[in-house]
Design a protein around this motif. Structure first.
Motif, PDB file in Angstrom:
ATOM      1  N   GLY A  59      37.638  18.728  54.145  1.00  0.00           N
ATOM      2  CA  GLY A  59      36.316  18.714  53.532  1.00  0.00           C
ATOM      3  C   GLY A  59      36.459  18.974  52.051  1.00  0.00           C
ATOM      4  O   GLY A  59      37.559  18.931  51.498  1.00  0.00           O
ATOM      5  N   LEU A  60      35.352  19.261  51.389  1.00  0.00           N
ATOM      6  CA  LEU A  60      35.389  19.514  49.957  1.00  0.00           C
ATOM      7  C   LEU A  60      35.598  20.983  49.625  1.00  0.00           C
ATOM      8  O   LEU A  60      35.728  21.332  48.471  1.00  0.00           O
ATOM      9  N   GLY A  61      35.594  21.839  50.634  1.00  0.00           N
ATOM     10  CA  GLY A  61      35.680  23.255  50.331  1.00  0.00           C
ATOM     11  C   GLY A  61      34.370  23.814  49.829  1.00  0.00           C
ATOM     12  O   GLY A  61      34.345  24.763  49.048  1.00  0.00           O
ATOM     13  N   LEU A  62      33.261  23.223  50.284  1.00  0.00           N
ATOM     14  CA  LEU A  62      31.938  23.672  49.845  1.00  0.00           C
ATOM     15  C   LEU A  62      31.177  24.419  50.932  1.00  0.00           C
ATOM     16  O   LEU A  62      30.291  25.202  50.626  1.00  0.00           O
ATOM     17  N   GLY A  63      31.490  24.159  52.200  1.00  0.00           N
ATOM     18  CA  GLY A  63      30.684  24.687  53.290  1.00  0.00           C
ATOM     19  C   GLY A  63      30.553  26.199  53.289  1.00  0.00           C
ATOM     20  O   GLY A  63      29.447  26.740  53.343  1.00  0.00           O
ATOM     21  N   LEU A  64      31.673  26.899  53.192  1.00  0.00           N
ATOM     22  CA  LEU A  64      31.626  28.364  53.224  1.00  0.00           C
ATOM     23  C   LEU A  64      31.028  28.922  51.936  1.00  0.00           C
ATOM     24  O   LEU A  64      30.346  29.956  51.961  1.00  0.00           O
ATOM     25  N   HIS A  65      31.253  28.248  50.828  1.00  0.00           N
ATOM     26  CA  HIS A  65      30.649  28.681  49.572  1.00  0.00           C
ATOM     27  C   HIS A  65      29.127  28.591  49.667  1.00  0.00           C
ATOM     28  O   HIS A  65      28.414  29.524  49.271  1.00  0.00           O
ATOM     29  N   ILE A  66      28.623  27.496  50.221  1.00  0.00           N
ATOM     30  CA  ILE A  66      27.178  27.334  50.385  1.00  0.00           C
ATOM     31  C   ILE A  66      26.640  28.361  51.370  1.00  0.00           C
ATOM     32  O   ILE A  66      25.576  28.944  51.161  1.00  0.00           O
ATOM     33  N   ALA A  67      27.381  28.578  52.469  1.00  0.00           N
ATOM     34  CA  ALA A  67      26.948  29.563  53.466  1.00  0.00           C
ATOM     35  C   ALA A  67      26.795  30.942  52.829  1.00  0.00           C
ATOM     36  O   ALA A  67      25.811  31.644  53.065  1.00  0.00           O
ATOM     37  N   ARG A  68      27.767  31.329  52.020  1.00  0.00           N
ATOM     38  CA  ARG A  68      27.680  32.638  51.374  1.00  0.00           C
ATOM     39  C   ARG A  68      26.490  32.717  50.436  1.00  0.00           C
ATOM     40  O   ARG A  68      25.758  33.713  50.418  1.00  0.00           O
ATOM     41  N   ARG A  69      26.254  31.649  49.654  1.00  0.00           N
ATOM     42  CA  ARG A  69      25.126  31.654  48.729  1.00  0.00           C
ATOM     43  C   ARG A  69      23.799  31.791  49.479  1.00  0.00           C
ATOM     44  O   ARG A  69      22.909  32.540  49.077  1.00  0.00           O
ATOM     45  N   LEU A  70      23.665  31.069  50.590  1.00  0.00           N
ATOM     46  CA  LEU A  70      22.436  31.135  51.376  1.00  0.00           C
ATOM     47  C   LEU A  70      22.219  32.532  51.952  1.00  0.00           C
ATOM     48  O   LEU A  70      21.121  33.081  51.920  1.00  0.00           O
ATOM     49  N   VAL A  71      23.299  33.099  52.503  1.00  0.00           N
ATOM     50  CA  VAL A  71      23.190  34.436  53.089  1.00  0.00           C
ATOM     51  C   VAL A  71      22.839  35.464  52.018  1.00  0.00           C
ATOM     52  O   VAL A  71      21.982  36.333  52.218  1.00  0.00           O
ATOM     53  N   GLU A  72      23.476  35.368  50.870  1.00  0.00           N
ATOM     54  CA  GLU A  72      23.209  36.324  49.789  1.00  0.00           C
ATOM     55  C   GLU A  72      21.784  36.181  49.267  1.00  0.00           C
ATOM     56  O   GLU A  72      21.163  37.174  48.856  1.00  0.00           O
ATOM     57  N   MET A  73      21.243  34.956  49.271  1.00  0.00           N
ATOM     58  CA  MET A  73      19.862  34.757  48.842  1.00  0.00           C
ATOM     59  C   MET A  73      18.885  35.483  49.760  1.00  0.00           C
ATOM     60  O   MET A  73      17.773  35.833  49.358  1.00  0.00           O
TER      61      MET A  73
END
Length: 245
Positions: A59-73
């Motif tokens: 993948g692009l290596g974005l999935g977990l980064h996005i998941a963390r951003r959503l959770v932190e929001m």
């Protein structure tokens, strides 16, 4: 991710619990595991582990980064644990528990984007990398556009006939029917449809080849959302100005 990196016959276990202040969700699997030195950087943007795996698992290596951003929001945290390669993984999400929803003050309802419906456009996104296509679609939807996704050239042609896009954004490195052939076919079938090429290569020769195939704009990955939106608006304005009155 758990399903993607766990072989057939493996185990995936999802658990949820609530304490006084937190809701805790954990996903445990018997997947390929994560090396200890990879864990600290796991949630970084464009971070990829298991680079030796075939592309179908990549993948692009974005999935977990996005998941963390959503959770932190939402005021929460997400953590990864693993005893090492081949020993499975455990991801834990903690979210604040609340017994009452906090509703926004009443007032005029505004769209999630500053873009009005009159400015929104139908955009076709084509990329065989599912993560990339979905991330791009999210970016465009957040800008107020109506988006359809296709993961191959033939699928893009079928989708275009139904969706009738006003602009197409697609990868050049597609399997089977590559982006150049897709561009030529879209232009033949859809007329002067504005086309934006996405490529990992940005030399003058690469840009020349995309222009010859019919692309109006050539963007090099990774693409900043602002650059993509600027390209879309410039193409649409150019198309509107060149249309017969």
């Amino acid at each position: 991710n758990a399903a993607k990196f766990t072989d057939p016959g493996g185990m995936i276990q999802v658990e949820a619990s609530r304490t006084r202040d937190w809701i805790v969700l954990s996903v445990v699997d018997s997947r390929v595991g994560i090396a200890a030195e990879e864990i600290p950087a796991l949630f970084q943007e464009f971070k990829q582990v298991h680079r030796s795996l075939d592309r179908s698992r990549g993948g692009l290596g974005l999935g977990l980064h996005i998941a963390r951003r959503l959770v932190e929001m939402h005021g929460g945290t997400i953590e990864a644990e693993s005893e090492g390669v081949g020993k499975g993984s455990r991801f834990v999400v903690r979210l604040p528990a609340s017994s009452q929803l906090e509703l926004a003050p009443s007032g005029p309802v505004e769209a999630a984007s500053a873009r009005s419906p009159a400015d929104a456009r139908r955009v076709l996104v084509v990329d065989d990398n599912v993560d990339a296509a979905e991330m791009l679609a999210i970016t465009l939807q957040q800008a107020g556009h109506d988006v359809a996704i296709a993961f191959s050239g033939p699928e893009a042609l079928d989708t275009a006939r139904v969706f009738t896009p006003e602009i197409a954004v697609h990868d050049i490195g597609l399997p089977g029917m590559d982006g150049y052939e897709l561009a030529r076919t879209l232009r033949r079938d859809m007329g002067p449809l504005p086309l934006i090429a996405l490529s990992g290569f940005g030399q003058e020769g690469d840009r020349k080849r995309s222009r010859e195939a019919g692309f109006d704009v050539h963007l090099v990955k990774p693409i900043a959302p602002a650059d993509l939106e600027e390209a879309i608006q410039a193409l649409l304005e150019e198309s509107a100005n060149s249309a017969p009155s």
